[in-house]
Scaffold this active site. Structure first.
Site, short mmCIF file in Angstrom:
data_model
loop_
_atom_site.label_atom_id
_atom_site.label_comp_id
_atom_site.label_asym_id
_atom_site.label_seq_id
_atom_site.Cartn_x
_atom_site.Cartn_y
_atom_site.Cartn_z
N SER A 1 39.36 45.49 40.61
CA SER A 1 40.73 45.74 41.10
C SER A 1 40.84 46.48 42.43
O SER A 1 41.95 46.71 42.90
CB SER A 1 41.57 46.52 40.06
N THR A 2 39.73 46.87 43.04
CA THR A 2 39.85 47.71 44.25
C THR A 2 39.82 46.91 45.56
O THR A 2 39.76 47.51 46.64
CB THR A 2 38.74 48.79 44.30
N TYR B 1 43.43 43.51 44.71
CA TYR B 1 44.39 44.10 43.75
C TYR B 1 44.79 45.54 44.10
O TYR B 1 45.56 46.16 43.39
CB TYR B 1 43.85 43.99 42.32
N ASP C 1 35.03 37.17 43.19
CA ASP C 1 35.23 35.91 42.48
C ASP C 1 34.68 34.73 43.30
O ASP C 1 33.91 33.90 42.79
CB ASP C 1 36.74 35.75 42.26
P1 ADP Z 1 40.17 42.47 42.85
O1 ADP Z 1 40.95 41.20 43.08
O2 ADP Z 1 39.94 42.77 41.37
O3 ADP Z 1 40.71 43.62 43.61
P2 ADP Z 1 38.04 41.90 44.82
O4 ADP Z 1 36.95 40.90 44.62
O5 ADP Z 1 39.09 41.60 45.84
O6 ADP Z 1 38.67 42.13 43.36
O7 ADP Z 1 37.40 43.30 45.16
C1 ADP Z 1 36.85 44.19 44.23
C2 ADP Z 1 35.83 45.09 44.91
O8 ADP Z 1 34.60 44.38 45.07
C3 ADP Z 1 36.21 45.58 46.29
O9 ADP Z 1 35.96 46.97 46.34
C4 ADP Z 1 35.29 44.80 47.23
O10 ADP Z 1 34.89 45.59 48.34
C5 ADP Z 1 34.08 44.55 46.36
N1 ADP Z 1 33.29 43.34 46.68
C6 ADP Z 1 33.63 42.26 47.40
N2 ADP Z 1 32.63 41.36 47.43
C7 ADP Z 1 31.61 41.88 46.67
C8 ADP Z 1 30.30 41.45 46.30
N3 ADP Z 1 29.80 40.28 46.70
N4 ADP Z 1 29.55 42.28 45.50
C9 ADP Z 1 30.03 43.46 45.08
N5 ADP Z 1 31.26 43.91 45.40
C10 ADP Z 1 32.03 43.15 46.19
#
Ligand code: ADP
Length: 181
Positions: free
Chosen positions: A124-125, A128, A41
């Site tokens: 969510s990984t 969350y 996000d």
């Molecule tokens: P949530 O709150 O839904 O769990 P997060 O953003 O904290 O979402 O993480 C979701 C997944 O995305 C995690 O596995 C994390 O490693 C991965 N992630 C974090 N930053 C990026 C990025 N810039 N591009 C792709 N995946 C990412």
């Protein structure tokens, strides 16, 4: 990198950063307030500029298991689809259903907007805390079912995993699902 053909749609698993994708839309791992945060996000709002947040404020929020669409701001992608996955609790509180629903609703928005390509992070990984192995199965099962059963223009559905472990879990899940079929 791994690919599979699901009818006329290519499913791709790649390691990378979601904000770098040149697909018609990228999917954000958003929260119910559509208010930004860390992880995916934060990266999307940083790279895409303030216009995306302005549009999110107008929309106002999104229930868990659903998605909303905005422009892509300064990103290469024309759209951002903001999907709200569940916070993982104990695994028996509807998490699988809600995670599947977040993927499905994102694909519905891609379909309704006539998009040809969409890139997902692993919803969510991160913050969350959804276990990666289960999340990979749900993500791929849902995407495969959707592209098989709905009428859409999707030529490419890409999953972008941020680290090697994420990519490996998605590759394993895809192997399991495609040998079952
Ligand atoms: P949530 O709150 O839904 O769990 P997060 O953003 O904290 O979402 O993480 C979701 C997944 O995305 C995690 O596995 C994390 O490693 C991965 N992630 C974090 N930053 C990026 C990025 N810039 N591009 C792709 N995946 C990412």
């Amino acid at each position: 990198m791994r690919t599979a053909a699901i009818g006329a749609t290519r499913l791709e698993l790649v390691r990378g950063d979601i904000t770098d994708q040149d697909t018609d839309a990228i999917v954000n791992a958003a929260n119910r307030g559509l208010s930004g945060g860390g992880g995916v996000d934060g990266a999307i709002h940083r790279a895409g500029g303030p216009r995306i947040m302005q549009e999110c404020r107008k929309i106002g929020g999104c229930p868990t298991g659903e998605a909303r669409i905005t422009s892509g701001g300064d990103l290469e992608a024309r759209y951002v689809i903001h999907a709200v996955g569940p916070v993982y609790n104990d695994g028996v509180s509807g998490e699988d259903r809600l995670l599947a629903s977040a993927y499905r609703d994102s694909l519905r928005l891609a379909m309704e907007n006539g998009l040809r390509s969409v890139a997902f992070p692993s919803l969510s990984t991160g913050a969350y805390r959804y276990p990666l192995r289960d999340a990979a199965r749900v993500a791929l099962e849902t995407a495969i079912e959707f592209v098989k059963t709905e009428r859409h223009d999707l030529e490419l559905v890409r999953f972008v995993l941020f680290d090697e472990r994420g990519l490996e879990e998605f590759e394993r899940a895809l192997d399991r699902l495609t040998t079952e079929h």
